[in-house]
Write a protein that holds these residues in place. Structure first.
Motif, PDB file in Angstrom:
ATOM      1  N   ALA A  97     -18.553 -28.227   5.506  1.00  0.00           N
ATOM      2  CA  ALA A  97     -18.316 -28.116   4.068  1.00  0.00           C
ATOM      3  C   ALA A  97     -19.150 -27.005   3.440  1.00  0.00           C
ATOM      4  O   ALA A  97     -18.902 -26.619   2.293  1.00  0.00           O
ATOM      5  N   ASP A  98     -20.128 -26.487   4.199  1.00  0.00           N
ATOM      6  CA  ASP A  98     -20.935 -25.369   3.698  1.00  0.00           C
ATOM      7  C   ASP A  98     -20.304 -24.015   4.004  1.00  0.00           C
ATOM      8  O   ASP A  98     -20.757 -22.992   3.492  1.00  0.00           O
ATOM      9  N   GLU A  99     -19.277 -24.004   4.857  1.00  0.00           N
ATOM     10  CA  GLU A  99     -18.681 -22.750   5.289  1.00  0.00           C
ATOM     11  C   GLU A  99     -17.364 -22.494   4.568  1.00  0.00           C
ATOM     12  O   GLU A  99     -16.798 -23.389   3.922  1.00  0.00           O
ATOM     13  N   SER A 132      -8.246 -25.751  -6.278  1.00  0.00           N
ATOM     14  CA  SER A 132      -9.458 -24.985  -6.590  1.00  0.00           C
ATOM     15  C   SER A 132     -10.257 -24.622  -5.346  1.00  0.00           C
ATOM     16  O   SER A 132     -11.159 -23.779  -5.404  1.00  0.00           O
ATOM     17  N   VAL A 133      -9.942 -25.258  -4.209  1.00  0.00           N
ATOM     18  CA  VAL A 133     -10.660 -24.905  -2.981  1.00  0.00           C
ATOM     19  C   VAL A 133     -10.190 -23.573  -2.411  1.00  0.00           C
ATOM     20  O   VAL A 133     -10.757 -23.074  -1.439  1.00  0.00           O
ATOM     21  N   LEU A 134      -9.143 -22.999  -3.004  1.00  0.00           N
ATOM     22  CA  LEU A 134      -8.672 -21.672  -2.618  1.00  0.00           C
ATOM     23  C   LEU A 134      -9.158 -20.672  -3.657  1.00  0.00           C
ATOM     24  O   LEU A 134      -8.878 -20.811  -4.863  1.00  0.00           O
ATOM     25  N   LEU A 135      -9.877 -19.651  -3.200  1.00  0.00           N
ATOM     26  CA  LEU A 135     -10.437 -18.678  -4.131  1.00  0.00           C
ATOM     27  C   LEU A 135      -9.348 -17.873  -4.824  1.00  0.00           C
ATOM     28  O   LEU A 135      -9.439 -17.573  -6.009  1.00  0.00           O
ATOM     29  N   ARG A 136      -8.296 -17.519  -4.093  1.00  0.00           N
ATOM     30  CA  ARG A 136      -7.161 -16.792  -4.667  1.00  0.00           C
ATOM     31  C   ARG A 136      -5.878 -17.470  -4.208  1.00  0.00           C
ATOM     32  O   ARG A 136      -5.747 -17.821  -3.043  1.00  0.00           O
ATOM     33  N   VAL A 137      -4.934 -17.616  -5.136  1.00  0.00           N
ATOM     34  CA  VAL A 137      -3.681 -18.295  -4.797  1.00  0.00           C
ATOM     35  C   VAL A 137      -2.494 -17.337  -4.808  1.00  0.00           C
ATOM     36  O   VAL A 137      -1.400 -17.707  -4.409  1.00  0.00           O
ATOM     37  N   MET A 138      -2.690 -16.114  -5.282  1.00  0.00           N
ATOM     38  CA  MET A 138      -1.618 -15.120  -5.234  1.00  0.00           C
ATOM     39  C   MET A 138      -2.233 -13.776  -4.892  1.00  0.00           C
ATOM     40  O   MET A 138      -2.658 -13.012  -5.755  1.00  0.00           O
ATOM     41  N   PHE A 144     -10.780 -20.159   1.770  1.00  0.00           N
ATOM     42  CA  PHE A 144     -10.773 -21.625   1.694  1.00  0.00           C
ATOM     43  C   PHE A 144     -12.222 -22.103   1.620  1.00  0.00           C
ATOM     44  O   PHE A 144     -13.018 -21.860   2.524  1.00  0.00           O
ATOM     45  N   MET A 145     -12.555 -22.788   0.517  1.00  0.00           N
ATOM     46  CA  MET A 145     -13.915 -23.278   0.280  1.00  0.00           C
ATOM     47  C   MET A 145     -13.876 -24.800   0.164  1.00  0.00           C
ATOM     48  O   MET A 145     -13.767 -25.356  -0.939  1.00  0.00           O
ATOM     49  N   PRO A 146     -13.946 -25.520   1.284  1.00  0.00           N
ATOM     50  CA  PRO A 146     -13.769 -26.977   1.245  1.00  0.00           C
ATOM     51  C   PRO A 146     -14.944 -27.688   0.578  1.00  0.00           C
ATOM     52  O   PRO A 146     -16.073 -27.189   0.558  1.00  0.00           O
ATOM     53  N   GLU A 147     -14.652 -28.855   0.049  1.00  0.00           N
ATOM     54  CA  GLU A 147     -15.676 -29.726  -0.524  1.00  0.00           C
ATOM     55  C   GLU A 147     -15.718 -31.066   0.208  1.00  0.00           C
ATOM     56  O   GLU A 147     -16.780 -31.533   0.610  1.00  0.00           O
ATOM     57  N   LEU A 148     -14.561 -31.655   0.383  1.00  0.00           N
ATOM     58  CA  LEU A 148     -14.479 -32.975   1.007  1.00  0.00           C
ATOM     59  C   LEU A 148     -14.384 -32.846   2.525  1.00  0.00           C
ATOM     60  O   LEU A 148     -13.456 -32.232   3.045  1.00  0.00           O
ATOM     61  N   ALA A 149     -15.362 -33.411   3.216  1.00  0.00           N
ATOM     62  CA  ALA A 149     -15.298 -33.436   4.681  1.00  0.00           C
ATOM     63  C   ALA A 149     -14.179 -34.378   5.120  1.00  0.00           C
ATOM     64  O   ALA A 149     -13.976 -35.437   4.529  1.00  0.00           O
ATOM     65  N   SER A 150     -13.452 -33.971   6.167  1.00  0.00           N
ATOM     66  CA  SER A 150     -12.322 -34.786   6.603  1.00  0.00           C
ATOM     67  C   SER A 150     -11.954 -34.453   8.034  1.00  0.00           C
ATOM     68  O   SER A 150     -11.888 -33.277   8.411  1.00  0.00           O
TER      69      SER A 150
END
Length: 423
Positions: A97-99, A132-138, A144-150
């Protein structure tokens, strides 16, 4: 375009302008690697494999001739996702989640020529719908900046429409927890108190709980913690991790004393060690007495004297301590037992028995949770304080007789023998 070929006709022209088509062997052609010559038929075919201006040279005897071909991209036939410059279509990546994960999108024609395109990026996950975990959508790339570990993969989709054709590709990412950033330790006693400094009895316990999380508040495994128990009086430190975890993070108070419980772990980030530590200090006093014991300077005394009594209680952990108690003597509340004082200072657990009534006495002392007993033997004082004379008759006839009874008592009205000196 890169989808097309060029037919190259070679003609020999003499000084008089006469023209003669000639077929040149493969060795007579000079070309760059972004194209291929097919000389199996006439005219020769030049097949582009790259983009940009390409110089093609033909050699006939001592004469050469060149043309320049400007190659543009062909029709888009596929879309490629790149991670670290490598083709990554349908790949799965593992990150914390830090990467972050950077993904680029390229269009490709039939010859593998690639160019930048702006695509529509989306992310999909059963437990996370925020884009919001995607820095740019277009754009031609996203981060990809994840928050929730899964352990369930995040799917990162890219979509692009060329003409009437829609291209879709994806990569996936399994996200584990990041490094420790937040360490919270809670504790509560069996009586409901919560603090970092405790004053509890040996009958109580303290329940601990910890919350470890990364910078995105993903919960981390508490097994990374080491638990230390320190006796502040002796300075002895013991690693109690295994037993403490097996006991469900419950610390049972026992021996009276002062202690410290510490939980810590060391995290290494970019070669730097970070020490995360939490601790509580505990003072333990004795618990409730489950048994009582006594110490007397004598079990036999004369009336008028005092007997010193010390009562000791023992709790369920074996701690001993002075204990105040309630008294009965021969089955009734005793008024002859009073608290012991020295220089007007009350002695805990200390009492004086003020002897007065001669005889054997059963003494019972108790608390709400324990009791004990002992016997006392009290002798009268052998000093006459009172003489009582009793006549059998107060009126008699002349020369009649009556009985005279004489009783001697000490100052506490205890009967004693009449001295032989009595007249």
């Amino acid at each position: 375009t890169a989808d097309e070929v060029i037919f190259l006709n070679t003609t020999r022209i003499d000084v008089r302008g006469n023209r003669l088509p000639v077929s040149l062997p493969f060795a007579n052609w000079t070309f760059v690697s972004d194209g291929e010559i097919d000389d199996s038929a006439y005219p020769v075919q030049w097949i582009p494999t790259g983009l940009g201006a390409r110089l093609i040279t033909a050699q006939y005897e001592t004469i050469s001739s060149s043309i320049t071909v400007n190659v543009t991209k062909g029709i888009m036939t596929s879309m490629v996702l790149l991670v670290d410059s490598a083709n990554a279509n349908d790949w799965q990546f593992n990150l914390t989640a830090d990467e972050t994960l950077q993904v680029k999108a390229k269009a490709s024609d039939a010859n593998g020529n690639r160019w930048t395109i702006d695509v529509n990026w989306t992310v999909a996950h059963p437990d996370w719908s925020e884009q919001s975990v995607l820095l740019r959508v277009m754009a031609d790339e996203t981060e990809f900046m994840p928050e929730l570990a899964s352990e369930i993969p995040y799917m990162i989709y890219a979509e692009y429409t060329s003409g009437s054709v829609v291209f879709n590709e994806s990569v996936s990412a399994v996200v584990s927890e990041g490094i420790l950033q937040n360490f919270i330790m809670n504790s509560i006693t069996s009586t409901g108190d919560s603090s970092t400094v405790y004053d509890i009895s040996a009958d109580e316990h303290i329940d601990f709980s910890v919350d470890l999380s990364d910078d995105d508040l993903n919960e981390l495994d508490s097994s990374v913690l080491t638990w230390l128990f320190e006796d502040l009086s002796s300075g002895t430190v013991v690693d109690m991790t295994s037993t403490f975890v097996n006991d469900g993070y419950r610390w049972e108070a026992g021996v009276v004393g002062s202690y410290k419980i510490t939980a810590f772990t060391v995290v290494v980030d970019d070669g730097i060690e970070y020490n995360y530590t939490k601790e509580v200090e505990i003072s333990v006093f004795h618990g409730v007495a489950i048994s009582l014991d006594h110490a007397l300077d004598t079990f036999s005394e004369d009336a008028g004297e005092s007997i010193e009594i010390i009562i000791t209680g023992t709790d369920s952990d074996g701690n001993t301590f002075p204990q105040d108690v309630e008294w009965t003597e021969d089955g009734t509340i005793s008024s002859r037992v009073v608290p012991l004082t020295i220089d007007d200072v009350r002695v805990p657990g200390g009492y004086l028995y003020q002897a007065s009534v001669a005889g054997d006495h059963v003494m019972v002392y108790s608390t709400p949770g324990a009791s004990n007993t002992f016997d006392l033997s009290i002798q009268p004082q052998m000093v006459v304080a009172i003489l009582e004379v009793t006549l059998s008759k107060t009126t008699v006839d002349q020369q009649a007789s009556l009985d005279v009874t004489v009783e001697a008592k000490d100052m506490f009205y205890n009967p004693i023998p009449v001295p032989s000196s009595a007249r």
